[in-house]
Design a protein around this motif. Structure first.
Motif, mmCIF file in Angstrom:
data_model
loop_
_atom_site.group_PDB
_atom_site.id
_atom_site.type_symbol
_atom_site.label_atom_id
_atom_site.label_comp_id
_atom_site.label_asym_id
_atom_site.label_seq_id
_atom_site.Cartn_x
_atom_site.Cartn_y
_atom_site.Cartn_z
ATOM 1 N N ARG A 313 -0.686 1.473 -20.213
ATOM 2 C CA ARG A 313 -0.442 1.197 -18.793
ATOM 3 C C ARG A 313 -1.333 2.050 -17.901
ATOM 4 N NH1 ARG A 313 3.381 3.014 -14.837
ATOM 5 N NH2 ARG A 313 4.105 1.336 -13.449
ATOM 6 N N ILE A 317 -4.300 0.961 -15.357
ATOM 7 C CA ILE A 317 -4.253 1.284 -13.926
ATOM 8 C C ILE A 317 -5.587 1.882 -13.468
ATOM 9 C CG2 ILE A 317 -3.222 2.837 -12.215
ATOM 10 C CD1 ILE A 317 -0.533 2.406 -13.634
ATOM 11 N N GLY A 320 -7.881 -0.920 -13.015
ATOM 12 C CA GLY A 320 -7.597 -1.659 -11.790
ATOM 13 C C GLY A 320 -8.149 -0.963 -10.562
ATOM 14 N N VAL A 324 -11.049 -2.441 -7.836
ATOM 15 C CA VAL A 324 -10.861 -2.477 -6.388
ATOM 16 C C VAL A 324 -12.015 -1.750 -5.686
ATOM 17 C CG1 VAL A 324 -9.399 -1.697 -4.479
ATOM 18 C CG2 VAL A 324 -8.361 -2.711 -6.514
ATOM 19 N N LEU A 463 -7.320 -6.785 -5.877
ATOM 20 C CA LEU A 463 -6.097 -6.141 -5.383
ATOM 21 C C LEU A 463 -4.855 -6.733 -6.052
ATOM 22 C CD1 LEU A 463 -6.982 -5.876 -1.585
ATOM 23 C CD2 LEU A 463 -6.645 -3.960 -3.170
ATOM 24 N N ILE A 464 -4.841 -8.040 -6.218
ATOM 25 C CA ILE A 464 -3.701 -8.676 -6.888
ATOM 26 C C ILE A 464 -3.579 -8.185 -8.325
ATOM 27 C CG2 ILE A 464 -2.745 -10.870 -7.687
ATOM 28 C CD1 ILE A 464 -4.037 -12.213 -5.292
ATOM 29 N N SER A 465 -4.705 -8.144 -9.037
ATOM 30 C CA SER A 465 -4.673 -7.702 -10.437
ATOM 31 C C SER A 465 -4.220 -6.249 -10.534
ATOM 32 C CB SER A 465 -6.055 -7.873 -11.075
ATOM 33 O OG SER A 465 -7.016 -7.037 -10.454
ATOM 34 N N PHE A 466 -4.621 -5.415 -9.588
ATOM 35 C CA PHE A 466 -4.232 -4.003 -9.598
ATOM 36 C C PHE A 466 -2.713 -3.847 -9.498
ATOM 37 C CE2 PHE A 466 -3.308 -0.203 -6.923
ATOM 38 C CZ PHE A 466 -3.609 0.762 -7.867
ATOM 39 N N PHE A 467 -2.090 -4.574 -8.602
ATOM 40 C CA PHE A 467 -0.640 -4.452 -8.432
ATOM 41 C C PHE A 467 0.117 -5.061 -9.618
ATOM 42 C CE2 PHE A 467 -1.936 -4.153 -3.885
ATOM 43 C CZ PHE A 467 -1.414 -2.885 -3.646
ATOM 44 N N LEU A 468 -0.435 -6.087 -10.242
ATOM 45 C CA LEU A 468 0.222 -6.682 -11.406
ATOM 46 C C LEU A 468 0.242 -5.721 -12.594
ATOM 47 C CD1 LEU A 468 -1.051 -10.379 -11.379
ATOM 48 C CD2 LEU A 468 1.297 -9.590 -11.017
ATOM 49 N N PHE A 470 0.927 -2.709 -12.671
ATOM 50 C CA PHE A 470 2.084 -1.822 -12.599
ATOM 51 C C PHE A 470 3.327 -2.442 -13.235
ATOM 52 C CE2 PHE A 470 -0.554 0.199 -9.412
ATOM 53 C CZ PHE A 470 -0.272 1.546 -9.599
ATOM 54 N N LEU A 471 3.294 -3.756 -13.509
ATOM 55 C CA LEU A 471 4.421 -4.418 -14.169
ATOM 56 C C LEU A 471 4.402 -4.219 -15.682
ATOM 57 C CD1 LEU A 471 4.511 -7.798 -12.201
ATOM 58 C CD2 LEU A 471 5.887 -5.739 -11.811
#
Length: 486
Positions: A313, A317, A320, A324, A463-468, A470-471
């Motif tokens: 993880r 990150i 990601g 960005v 940006l979308i991939s970066f926040f995903l 974290f899941l």
């Protein structure tokens, strides 16, 4: 490594040469189709090859893929028109679907899990070698020989790779009875092809609300639903949805789709920016892509070590964040920054791709047994390739549409005489020098503004991939080399 080198150098060397190809054959409006046709067939066939590799073994299937890839490469070199090149790229893509995923799967087979993360990282050094050689060789061939040789250089590499596989790779797994989902493959082909057609031609050849756009969109949607229903009922589905029930695999595959869009957006359109707007030659344009391909293997090598220390993880990150940063730099790039500015932006994207892709592949291969390792690896490759396919079509459509809008709004009387194919002249130095100053400025401004729209889209996707990411659950490899969920 030889097989991966063949696939890696194909991407860098062709991307470098494509402005010269378009300048020679014409047809700037079909620019994105040169990539989309190749990526479409790669996307569709990667799942089929993954399933076949699980059924019949890796060696025979990857050999078939190499042969088809080389046939397509030969044909591409003999193309006389843009339409011929697009058709031959379809053939090349059919073979390419076997190259990268099965090569990666073989690594999962022959190395134990405690070494797999490190070896997958080392294997990515191939991308560094191809990154240096591909654009440099491609630029030299374009300037001093012919762009046709960028396809023919694959032939000796492919033959050597195939001989090496048959001499050294030993497989002892029992082959299962074949059960191939042909109907699923056809449905997926129709769905992705129709979607790509709408994304490329929508807003350019067809209005977004035209009958053609609506009808083809409906075909794409209906065949996608039928594909999902068919896969749920098939004993040996081409895409086993059970793999997606595991959250790490689900998130990894979704993020891979998004990073595929980012990757194709940079590799496809950066050379056009460097050559058409900055007025640099093909060799320098290749240098900017080299930076991305160097960042990738460096990060992949580091990723193998980071996975063992900070986990999947956190490693993802970091990737990601780098994506960005790279996307942000592209948004603010201007011709005055020169090739160095483009190369720095490209390097950060490469680092992000290296950190995320290696983490995802090792994570997925740890989660399944040998009997599903081929299709599991292929599913991740499929999602990245699907991102490449959709990205080439979507970003190409955005580019074409924005150029035409700029010509109509800013060009006055000159703009009315310009078409998408007028942009061809910016990619050919001799023709560019014959343009009137006002025409040249209009074409360059239109291309620059349109490419910045593409880069803004890429940043949004990053940006979308970066926040995903974290899941993803906190999963590490413990001291006993087992994946544990924290």
């Amino acid at each position: 490594m030889l097989v991966m080198f063949m696939g890696a150098i194909e991407g860098t060397i062709v991307a470098t040469a494509i402005p010269a190809i378009v300048g020679d054959l014409g047809g700037f409006s079909h620019y994105s189709w040169v990539f989309s046709s190749y990526l479409l067939m790669t996307t569709i066939t990667v799942l089929i090859y993954g399933k076949l590799a699980d059924l019949f073994g890796r060696k025979i299937i990857i050999s078939i893929g190499i042969i088809i890839f080389l046939i397509g490469s030969v044909l591409c070199g003999f193309a006389l028109t843009m339409n011929q090149l697009i058709v031959y790229r379809f053939v090349q893509g059919i073979g390419a679907g076997a190259v990268m995923p099965i090569a990666t799967t073989i690594i999962g087979d022959i190395y134990p899990k405690e070494e797999r993360a490190k070896i997958q990282g080392y294997l990515s050094s191939v991308w560094g070698i191809s990154a240096v050689m591909g654009p440099a060789v491609g630029g030299l061939l374009v300037e001093y020989v012919s762009w046709r040789w960028v396809f023919w250089v694959n032939i000796p590499i492919g033959f050597i790779a195939m001989i090496g596989l048959w001499v050294f790779l030993q497989e002892s797994n029992v082959k299962r009875k074949a059960s191939i989902d042909y109907v699923g493959a056809i449905l997926l082909t129709v769905s992705v092809s129709a979607c790509m057609l709408v994304l490329v031609e929508g807003g350019v050849q067809w209005e977004w609300y035209s009958m053609e756009t609506i009808l083809i969109s409906m075909i794409s949607f209906v065949t996608l639903i039928l594909f999902i229903l068919k896969e749920r009922k098939t004993p040996e589905p081409m895409m086993p949805f059970s793999l997606w029930n595991t959250r790490p695999i689900l998130i990894a595959n979704i993020v891979s789709f998004l990073t595929g869009i980012i990757l194709i957006g940079i590799s496809s359109f950066l050379p056009a920016f460097v050559q058409g707007v900055m007025e640099k030659n093909a060799t320098i344009a290749g240098f900017t892509l080299t930076a991305m391909s160097i960042g990738w293997p460096i990060a992949s090598t580091l990723s193998g070590r980071l996975i063992l220390t900070i986990g999947f993880r956190n490693t993802s990150i970091l990737g990601g964040i780098s994506l960005v940063i790279g996307g942000s730099l592209f948004v603010f790039i201007v011709p005055e920054f020169g090739p160095i500015g483009a190369a720095v932006s490209s390097f950060f994207v490469g680092v992000g791709m290296g950190l995320t892709s290696t983490s995802f592949i090792v994570l997925i291969q740890e989660a399944v047994a040998w009997q599903q390792r081929g299709i599991a690896t292929a599913s991740n490759m499929f999602m990245r390739n699907l991102g490449n396919t959709v990205g080439a079509a979507l970003l190409g459509g955005i580019l074409n549409g924005q150029i035409m809008r700029y010509f109509s709004k800013q060009g006055n009387d000159i703009g009315e005489l310009l078409t998408l194919d007028s942009t061809n002249k910016l990619l050919n130095e001799e023709e560019r020098n014959t343009l009137l100053p006002e025409v040249k400025n209009l074409l360059q401004e239109g291309l620059e503004i349109s490419l910045h729209t593409v880069y803004i889209t890429i940043l949004f996707v990053a940006l979308i991939s970066f926040f995903l990411i974290f899941l993803l659950p906190r999963m590490n490899v413990d001291s006993n080399e087992k994946v544990v969920n924290k």
